[in-house]
Structures are given as C-alpha cells and as structure tokens.
Scaffold this motif. Structure first.
Motif, short mmCIF file in Angstrom:
data_model
loop_
_atom_site.label_atom_id
_atom_site.label_comp_id
_atom_site.label_asym_id
_atom_site.label_seq_id
_atom_site.Cartn_x
_atom_site.Cartn_y
_atom_site.Cartn_z
N VAL A 1 0.94 -1.19 0.00
CA VAL A 1 0.13 -0.05 0.04
C VAL A 1 0.92 1.05 -0.01
O VAL A 1 0.51 2.19 -0.61
CB VAL A 1 -0.82 -0.08 1.20
CG1 VAL A 1 -1.74 1.44 1.42
CG2 VAL A 1 -1.77 -1.23 1.12
N VAL A 2 2.02 1.17 0.86
CA VAL A 2 2.71 2.37 0.83
C VAL A 2 3.45 2.51 -0.36
O VAL A 2 3.62 3.74 -0.64
CB VAL A 2 3.89 2.33 2.18
CG1 VAL A 2 4.59 3.26 2.03
CG2 VAL A 2 3.26 2.48 3.58
N CYS B 1 3.28 7.97 -10.84
CA CYS B 1 1.88 7.90 -11.60
C CYS B 1 0.73 7.90 -10.90
O CYS B 1 -0.43 8.17 -11.22
CB CYS B 1 1.68 6.53 -12.39
SG CYS B 1 1.54 5.32 -11.62
N THR B 2 0.62 8.05 -9.51
CA THR B 2 -0.46 8.17 -8.50
C THR B 2 -0.56 9.73 -8.23
O THR B 2 0.30 10.33 -7.88
CB THR B 2 -0.32 7.22 -7.25
OG1 THR B 2 0.78 7.41 -6.71
CG2 THR B 2 -0.43 5.78 -7.83
N ASN B 3 -1.79 10.19 -8.02
CA ASN B 3 -2.26 11.21 -7.46
C ASN B 3 -2.75 11.48 -6.24
O ASN B 3 -3.33 12.23 -5.77
CB ASN B 3 -3.07 12.19 -8.44
CG ASN B 3 -2.18 12.53 -9.77
OD1 ASN B 3 -1.02 12.51 -9.72
ND2 ASN B 3 -3.20 12.54 -11.02
N VAL B 4 -2.89 10.41 -5.59
CA VAL B 4 -3.40 10.12 -4.11
C VAL B 4 -2.34 10.49 -2.93
O VAL B 4 -1.19 9.79 -3.01
CB VAL B 4 -3.72 8.77 -3.88
CG1 VAL B 4 -4.41 8.59 -2.52
CG2 VAL B 4 -4.85 8.26 -4.97
N GLY B 5 -2.68 11.46 -2.26
CA GLY B 5 -1.81 11.89 -1.19
C GLY B 5 -1.00 13.08 -1.42
O GLY B 5 -1.02 14.10 -1.61
N GLU C 1 7.55 15.37 -5.70
CA GLU C 1 8.19 14.13 -6.03
C GLU C 1 9.29 13.81 -4.96
O GLU C 1 9.40 12.55 -4.97
CB GLU C 1 9.05 14.28 -7.39
CG GLU C 1 8.16 14.41 -8.63
CD GLU C 1 8.82 14.08 -9.84
OE1 GLU C 1 9.85 13.41 -9.73
OE2 GLU C 1 8.50 14.46 -10.83
N ASP C 2 9.78 14.48 -4.08
CA ASP C 2 10.69 14.28 -3.18
C ASP C 2 9.98 13.48 -2.17
O ASP C 2 10.45 12.52 -1.54
CB ASP C 2 11.48 15.36 -2.36
CG ASP C 2 12.30 16.10 -3.35
OD1 ASP C 2 12.95 15.56 -4.22
OD2 ASP C 2 12.56 17.35 -3.29
N GLU C 3 8.88 13.91 -1.77
CA GLU C 3 8.25 13.11 -0.69
C GLU C 3 7.69 11.88 -1.05
O GLU C 3 7.92 11.00 -0.47
CB GLU C 3 6.75 14.00 -0.43
CG GLU C 3 6.98 15.26 0.42
CD GLU C 3 7.74 15.09 1.69
OE1 GLU C 3 7.36 14.28 2.38
OE2 GLU C 3 8.52 15.78 1.86
N LYS C 4 7.30 11.75 -2.31
CA LYS C 4 6.98 10.36 -2.99
C LYS C 4 8.05 9.46 -3.01
O LYS C 4 8.00 8.19 -2.93
CB LYS C 4 6.34 10.56 -4.70
CG LYS C 4 4.91 11.09 -4.42
CD LYS C 4 4.31 11.02 -5.95
CE LYS C 4 3.06 11.43 -5.90
NZ LYS C 4 2.18 10.21 -5.54
#
Length: 74
Positions: free
Chosen positions: A13-14, A21-25, A29-32
């Motif tokens: 899930v994390v 490619c996900t826009n949830v949360g 880009e650094d946080e992703k």
C-alpha cells in the motif's frame, strides 16, 4: 509469519502511494520518493521476518529429528 504478511501488505500500500503515476496523497516528487523508499524498507523487513520464521521452524524440525528420545515418526 503473521507479522511478515502484515508488513508485506502495508509495504504494498505504501509503495503504491509512492509511485510517480499516482495522484493520491502527496504531489511533491521528493516526498513520493521518500514514501517509495519507506515501502521498500518495509518489504525488506517483511522478508527478514519471513526468513526468521522459516529458519526457526527448520531448526525445530532438525532438532526433533536428531533427538534420540523423540518417539514420533522420523
């Protein structure tokens, strides 16, 4: 082994939340990237928990096999 399964599910899930490619949360880009690395770390931790459980069981079976006082089937 239960902890390993739970860690694997949480890691999946994390990791999905950390994909570019996900826009949830998160949108940064650094946080992703940090979330994706956290998911990878959880996958490794789950794998280590699984290895411990399997090795522990194998050691127990081996100890019972070489025990001369064991009355069960060999």
């Amino acid at each position: 082994m239960t902890i390993s399964i739970l860690l694997g599910f949480i890691a999946a899930v994390v990791s999905l939340l950390g994909l570019k490619c996900t826009n949830v949360g998160l949108s940064d880009e650094d946080e992703k990237m940090k979330v994706a690395v956290t998911g990878g770390f959880l996958f490794i931790l789950g794998g280590l928990c699984s290895m411990v459980a399997v090795s522990w069981y194998a050691a127990m079976i081996t100890a019972e096999f070489f025990n001369p006082l064991y009355t069960g089937t060999k």
